[in-house]
Design a protein around this motif. Structure first.
Motif, PDB file in Angstrom:
ATOM      1  N   MET A   1       0.834  -1.194   0.000  1.00  0.00           N
ATOM      2  CA  MET A   1       0.000   0.000   0.000  1.00  0.00           C
ATOM      3  C   MET A   1       0.876   1.254   0.000  1.00  0.00           C
ATOM      4  O   MET A   1       1.978   1.247   0.562  1.00  0.00           O
ATOM      5  CB  MET A   1      -0.875   0.027   1.258  1.00  0.00           C
ATOM      6  N   PRO A   2       0.392   2.329  -0.629  1.00  0.00           N
ATOM      7  CA  PRO A   2       1.079   3.607  -0.422  1.00  0.00           C
ATOM      8  C   PRO A   2       0.968   3.998   1.042  1.00  0.00           C
ATOM      9  O   PRO A   2       0.070   3.540   1.761  1.00  0.00           O
ATOM     10  CB  PRO A   2       0.303   4.568  -1.326  1.00  0.00           C
ATOM     11  N   ARG A   3       1.882   4.846   1.515  1.00  0.00           N
ATOM     12  CA  ARG A   3       1.873   5.228   2.924  1.00  0.00           C
ATOM     13  C   ARG A   3       0.656   6.108   3.223  1.00  0.00           C
ATOM     14  O   ARG A   3       0.391   7.080   2.504  1.00  0.00           O
ATOM     15  CB  ARG A   3       3.164   5.951   3.280  1.00  0.00           C
ATOM     16  N   HIS A   4      -0.061   5.773   4.273  1.00  0.00           N
ATOM     17  CA  HIS A   4      -1.238   6.544   4.697  1.00  0.00           C
ATOM     18  C   HIS A   4      -0.779   7.912   5.180  1.00  0.00           C
ATOM     19  O   HIS A   4      -0.127   8.046   6.215  1.00  0.00           O
ATOM     20  CB  HIS A   4      -1.966   5.787   5.812  1.00  0.00           C
ATOM     21  N   THR A   5      -1.091   8.928   4.389  1.00  0.00           N
ATOM     22  CA  THR A   5      -0.686  10.299   4.689  1.00  0.00           C
ATOM     23  C   THR A   5      -1.833  11.223   4.323  1.00  0.00           C
ATOM     24  O   THR A   5      -1.851  11.827   3.238  1.00  0.00           O
ATOM     25  CB  THR A   5       0.585  10.684   3.885  1.00  0.00           C
ATOM     26  N   PRO A   6      -2.838  11.367   5.188  1.00  0.00           N
ATOM     27  CA  PRO A   6      -4.050  12.134   4.845  1.00  0.00           C
ATOM     28  C   PRO A   6      -3.854  13.638   4.970  1.00  0.00           C
ATOM     29  O   PRO A   6      -4.382  14.289   5.871  1.00  0.00           O
ATOM     30  CB  PRO A   6      -5.071  11.594   5.859  1.00  0.00           C
ATOM     31  N   VAL A   7      -3.061  14.193   4.056  1.00  0.00           N
ATOM     32  CA  VAL A   7      -2.796  15.630   4.003  1.00  0.00           C
ATOM     33  C   VAL A   7      -3.037  16.096   2.570  1.00  0.00           C
ATOM     34  O   VAL A   7      -3.101  15.269   1.651  1.00  0.00           O
ATOM     35  CB  VAL A   7      -1.338  15.942   4.423  1.00  0.00           C
ATOM     36  N   PRO A   8      -3.173  17.409   2.336  1.00  0.00           N
ATOM     37  CA  PRO A   8      -3.268  17.872   0.947  1.00  0.00           C
ATOM     38  C   PRO A   8      -2.057  17.388   0.140  1.00  0.00           C
ATOM     39  O   PRO A   8      -0.911  17.559   0.551  1.00  0.00           O
ATOM     40  CB  PRO A   8      -3.273  19.399   1.099  1.00  0.00           C
ATOM     41  N   GLY A   9      -2.328  16.755  -1.007  1.00  0.00           N
ATOM     42  CA  GLY A   9      -1.267  16.177  -1.813  1.00  0.00           C
ATOM     43  C   GLY A   9      -0.862  14.785  -1.395  1.00  0.00           C
ATOM     44  O   GLY A   9       0.032  14.191  -1.992  1.00  0.00           O
ATOM     45  N   GLY A  10      -1.542  14.241  -0.383  1.00  0.00           N
ATOM     46  CA  GLY A  10      -1.200  12.923   0.125  1.00  0.00           C
ATOM     47  C   GLY A  10      -2.221  11.866  -0.251  1.00  0.00           C
ATOM     48  O   GLY A  10      -3.087  12.069  -1.117  1.00  0.00           O
ATOM     49  N   VAL A  11      -2.113  10.716   0.411  1.00  0.00           N
ATOM     50  CA  VAL A  11      -2.968   9.565   0.144  1.00  0.00           C
ATOM     51  C   VAL A  11      -3.587   9.108   1.460  1.00  0.00           C
ATOM     52  O   VAL A  11      -2.883   8.958   2.465  1.00  0.00           O
ATOM     53  CB  VAL A  11      -2.165   8.399  -0.464  1.00  0.00           C
ATOM     54  N   ALA A  12      -4.894   8.909   1.462  1.00  0.00           N
ATOM     55  CA  ALA A  12      -5.571   8.298   2.607  1.00  0.00           C
ATOM     56  C   ALA A  12      -5.878   6.849   2.270  1.00  0.00           C
ATOM     57  O   ALA A  12      -6.478   6.563   1.238  1.00  0.00           O
ATOM     58  CB  ALA A  12      -6.855   9.054   2.938  1.00  0.00           C
ATOM     59  N   VAL A  13      -5.431   5.935   3.119  1.00  0.00           N
ATOM     60  CA  VAL A  13      -5.729   4.514   2.976  1.00  0.00           C
ATOM     61  C   VAL A  13      -6.796   4.199   4.016  1.00  0.00           C
ATOM     62  O   VAL A  13      -6.516   4.150   5.217  1.00  0.00           O
ATOM     63  CB  VAL A  13      -4.474   3.647   3.191  1.00  0.00           C
ATOM     64  N   LEU A  14      -8.044   4.023   3.562  1.00  0.00           N
ATOM     65  CA  LEU A  14      -9.179   3.894   4.467  1.00  0.00           C
ATOM     66  C   LEU A  14      -9.788   2.504   4.392  1.00  0.00           C
ATOM     67  O   LEU A  14     -10.097   2.013   3.301  1.00  0.00           O
ATOM     68  CB  LEU A  14     -10.255   4.925   4.122  1.00  0.00           C
ATOM     69  N   GLU A  15      -9.981   1.878   5.553  1.00  0.00           N
ATOM     70  CA  GLU A  15     -10.716   0.632   5.604  1.00  0.00           C
ATOM     71  C   GLU A  15     -12.204   0.939   5.439  1.00  0.00           C
ATOM     72  O   GLU A  15     -12.748   1.808   6.120  1.00  0.00           O
ATOM     73  CB  GLU A  15     -10.473  -0.073   6.931  1.00  0.00           C
ATOM     74  N   LEU A  16     -12.851   0.227   4.535  1.00  0.00           N
ATOM     75  CA  LEU A  16     -14.258   0.474   4.250  1.00  0.00           C
ATOM     76  C   LEU A  16     -15.143  -0.405   5.132  1.00  0.00           C
ATOM     77  O   LEU A  16     -14.846  -1.582   5.346  1.00  0.00           O
ATOM     78  CB  LEU A  16     -14.553   0.211   2.782  1.00  0.00           C
ATOM     79  N   ALA A  17     -16.220   0.183   5.595  1.00  0.00           N
ATOM     80  CA  ALA A  17     -17.137  -0.529   6.490  1.00  0.00           C
ATOM     81  C   ALA A  17     -18.144  -1.329   5.674  1.00  0.00           C
ATOM     82  O   ALA A  17     -19.365  -1.148   5.779  1.00  0.00           O
ATOM     83  CB  ALA A  17     -17.845   0.466   7.397  1.00  0.00           C
ATOM     84  N   VAL A  18     -17.631  -2.221   4.815  1.00  0.00           N
ATOM     85  CA  VAL A  18     -18.493  -3.091   4.008  1.00  0.00           C
ATOM     86  C   VAL A  18     -17.939  -4.499   4.074  1.00  0.00           C
ATOM     87  O   VAL A  18     -16.740  -4.719   4.279  1.00  0.00           O
ATOM     88  CB  VAL A  18     -18.569  -2.617   2.539  1.00  0.00           C
TER      89      VAL A  18
END
Length: 251
Positions: A1-18
């Motif tokens: 996975m790309p590194r979870h970095t939830p900032v402008p210009g970054g990437v959020a890796v989110l677990e989905l509740a499904v």
């Protein structure tokens, strides 16, 4: 996975509740985002535009359970400013007769960024596409000849003219072109809205639709387009927006 970095210009890796089953679909800013199955869970990879304000945002998740909203918390990030001087002034402020060409090319690039091939799992582990030191980083605020310009939307690799460029992961060539600002340009599709773009090339060795293996040479670096010296300008696009390429590097 790309590194979870939830900032402008970054990437959020989110677990989905499904629940596991048919892959869900995810949209952010009304653009589709990649979804991957990892360790028995569905994960969304969210590309966060540089102009996103810090705070709470929402993604739209559609699955067998229907449509639901999930929160995305974006943190603030400071990017430094870089001051550059370009001798060719028409590359900073193009003459009026080039406006139509530049607008058409900007629309073409925007279309590439929105490309989403949903039939294969995306490649998200990248190797550096050229052998050289990383120079200008992603997100740096640019001032050209005293005039503020758009932030740096990629990662620069300091290589000379003619250095071989290699595909950072398996993919399919989406587009090749010769543009005013980015010069000779190649775009590679790595699946589900994960794209890479390469600018200022001296040579292009591939054609649209061509399949590439990891590490396969597709061209050579150069000085075409708006550039202060030879280097590779490497852009990673995730879900329709340019994000920090270093978040995807295997090191």
């Amino acid at each position: 996975m790309p590194r979870h970095t939830p900032v402008p210009g970054g990437v959020a890796v989110l677990e989905l509740a499904v629940a596991l089953g048919a892959p869900p679909s995810v949209r952010f800013n009304d653009l589709p985002q990649p979804v991957v199955r990892h360790e028995g869970k569905w994960l969304a990879l969210i590309g966060i535009p540089l102009d996103t304000l810090p705070g709470t945002h929402e993604i739209v998740v559609e699955s067998g359970k229907g449509r639901q909203l999930q929160r995305l918390e974006v943190r603030a990030k400071h990017y430094p400013t870089q001051i550059l001087r370009i001798a060719d002034k028409k590359m900073v402020t193009p003459p009026p007769e080039l406006e139509a060409r530049i607008e058409a090319e900007a629309a073409r690039i925007a279309g590439w960024k929105r490309h989403f091939s949903g039939d294969t799992a995306p490649e998200t582990r990248f190797d550096l596409p050229a052998t050289g030191p990383r120079s200008a980083k992603f997100g740096v605020k640019r001032v050209l000849n005293g005039e503020p310009r758009s932030p740096h939307a990629g990662l620069d690799v300091a290589v000379g003219v003619g250095a071989p460029l290699r595909s950072p992961a398996p993919g399919t060539v989406l587009a090749v072109d010769d543009l005013y600002f980015t010069g000779k340009t190649v775009v590679i599709d790595h699946g589900q809205g994960v794209l890479t773009l390469y600018a200022h090339l001296s040579r292009i060795d591939v054609a649209p639709g061509q399949e590439l293996r990891r590490g396969e040479v597709f061209g050579a670096s150069g000085v075409s387009g708006r550039i202060t010296g030879p280097h590779l300008h490497w852009v990673v696009i995730l879900g329709g927006t340019a994000v920090d390429p270093e978040l995807f590097l295997s090191d």
